[in-house]
Write a protein that holds these residues in place. Sequence first.
Motif, PDB file in Angstrom:
ATOM      1  N   ALA A   9       1.000  -1.166  -0.003  1.00 13.79           N
ATOM      2  CA  ALA A   9       0.033   0.020   0.112  1.00 13.79           C
ATOM      3  C   ALA A   9       1.070   1.182  -0.123  1.00 13.79           C
ATOM      4  O   ALA A   9       2.089   1.267   0.532  1.00 13.79           O
ATOM      5  N   HIS A  10       0.495   2.269  -0.681  1.00 15.32           N
ATOM      6  CA  HIS A  10       1.080   3.605  -0.556  1.00 15.32           C
ATOM      7  C   HIS A  10       0.337   4.339   0.602  1.00 15.32           C
ATOM      8  O   HIS A  10      -0.841   4.366   1.053  1.00 15.32           O
ATOM      9  N   SER A  11       1.278   4.905   1.683  1.00 15.12           N
ATOM     10  CA  SER A  11       0.784   5.288   2.842  1.00 15.12           C
ATOM     11  C   SER A  11      -0.331   6.472   2.521  1.00 15.12           C
ATOM     12  O   SER A  11      -1.182   6.692   3.338  1.00 15.12           O
ATOM     13  N   GLU A  12      -0.609   7.151   1.401  1.00 15.20           N
ATOM     14  CA  GLU A  12      -1.523   8.041   0.992  1.00 15.20           C
ATOM     15  C   GLU A  12      -2.695   7.426   0.145  1.00 15.20           C
ATOM     16  O   GLU A  12      -3.565   8.216  -0.328  1.00 15.20           O
ATOM     17  N   ASP A  13      -2.794   6.184   0.198  1.00 12.48           N
ATOM     18  CA  ASP A  13      -3.769   5.569  -0.650  1.00 12.48           C
ATOM     19  C   ASP A  13      -4.754   4.696   0.503  1.00 12.48           C
ATOM     20  O   ASP A  13      -4.192   4.315   1.555  1.00 12.48           O
ATOM     21  N   PHE A  14      -5.802   4.101  -0.004  1.00 14.97           N
ATOM     22  CA  PHE A  14      -6.741   3.553   0.735  1.00 14.97           C
ATOM     23  C   PHE A  14      -6.841   2.290   0.229  1.00 14.97           C
ATOM     24  O   PHE A  14      -7.630   1.270   0.876  1.00 14.97           O
ATOM     25  N   ARG A  42      -4.516   7.360  -7.630  1.00 20.86           N
ATOM     26  CA  ARG A  42      -4.923   7.797  -6.247  1.00 20.86           C
ATOM     27  C   ARG A  42      -3.993   8.546  -5.399  1.00 20.86           C
ATOM     28  O   ARG A  42      -4.539   9.028  -4.541  1.00 20.86           O
ATOM     29  N   VAL A  43      -2.974   8.718  -5.973  1.00 21.82           N
ATOM     30  CA  VAL A  43      -1.886   9.510  -5.157  1.00 21.82           C
ATOM     31  C   VAL A  43      -1.191  10.337  -5.892  1.00 21.82           C
ATOM     32  O   VAL A  43      -0.841  10.163  -7.018  1.00 21.82           O
ATOM     33  N   GLU A  44      -1.152  11.711  -5.466  1.00 18.25           N
ATOM     34  CA  GLU A  44      -0.416  12.845  -6.368  1.00 18.25           C
ATOM     35  C   GLU A  44       0.947  12.608  -6.200  1.00 18.25           C
ATOM     36  O   GLU A  44       1.638  12.100  -5.553  1.00 18.25           O
ATOM     37  N   PRO A  45       1.505  12.886  -7.254  1.00 17.66           N
ATOM     38  CA  PRO A  45       2.962  12.774  -7.492  1.00 17.66           C
ATOM     39  C   PRO A  45       3.640  13.872  -6.746  1.00 17.66           C
ATOM     40  O   PRO A  45       3.081  14.879  -6.499  1.00 17.66           O
ATOM     41  N   GLU A  77       4.868  -0.855   3.099  1.00 20.76           N
ATOM     42  CA  GLU A  77       4.200   0.268   2.657  1.00 20.76           C
ATOM     43  C   GLU A  77       5.166   1.027   2.192  1.00 20.76           C
ATOM     44  O   GLU A  77       6.122   1.082   2.468  1.00 20.76           O
ATOM     45  N   VAL A  78       4.861   1.894   1.155  1.00 24.19           N
ATOM     46  CA  VAL A  78       5.543   2.881   0.487  1.00 24.19           C
ATOM     47  C   VAL A  78       5.155   4.249   0.747  1.00 24.19           C
ATOM     48  O   VAL A  78       3.873   4.416   0.744  1.00 24.19           O
ATOM     49  N   SER A  79       6.044   5.217   1.123  1.00 27.98           N
ATOM     50  CA  SER A  79       5.665   6.470   1.411  1.00 27.98           C
ATOM     51  C   SER A  79       6.737   7.706   1.012  1.00 27.98           C
ATOM     52  O   SER A  79       8.036   7.134   0.762  1.00 27.98           O
ATOM     53  N   TYR A  80       6.421   8.621   0.794  1.00 22.13           N
ATOM     54  CA  TYR A  80       7.197   9.866   0.335  1.00 22.13           C
ATOM     55  C   TYR A  80       7.938  10.138   1.687  1.00 22.13           C
ATOM     56  O   TYR A  80       7.394  10.342   2.765  1.00 22.13           O
TER      57      TYR A  80
END
Length: 82
Positions: A9-14, A42-45, A77-80
């Motif tokens: 999951a991306h940390s900014e995604d649901f 679903r996630v802004e660059p 989890e992937v996060s910026y």
Amino acid sequence: MAVVPLVAAHSEDFVQILVQVESDNTMSEVAEVVAYHTVGTRVEPQHAPLKVIFNGEVQRDNMTVTDVGMKPMDFVEVSYHG
């Protein structure tokens, strides 16, 4: 080298997704695989590096799937960062 399916999951995604990576992929490559399915949809660059979080710890970019001990169906989890 073996295929390792991961729940990610991306940390900014649901949404959680299933991705396939290779056992010798680096954490940078794992982050790119997850981002391919999330960033721009679903996630802004962002202009920040993507990091992989596994077992509650941010992993170094040059570590491989094998190095950090990821096994099939583990969650990442992937996060910026930055």
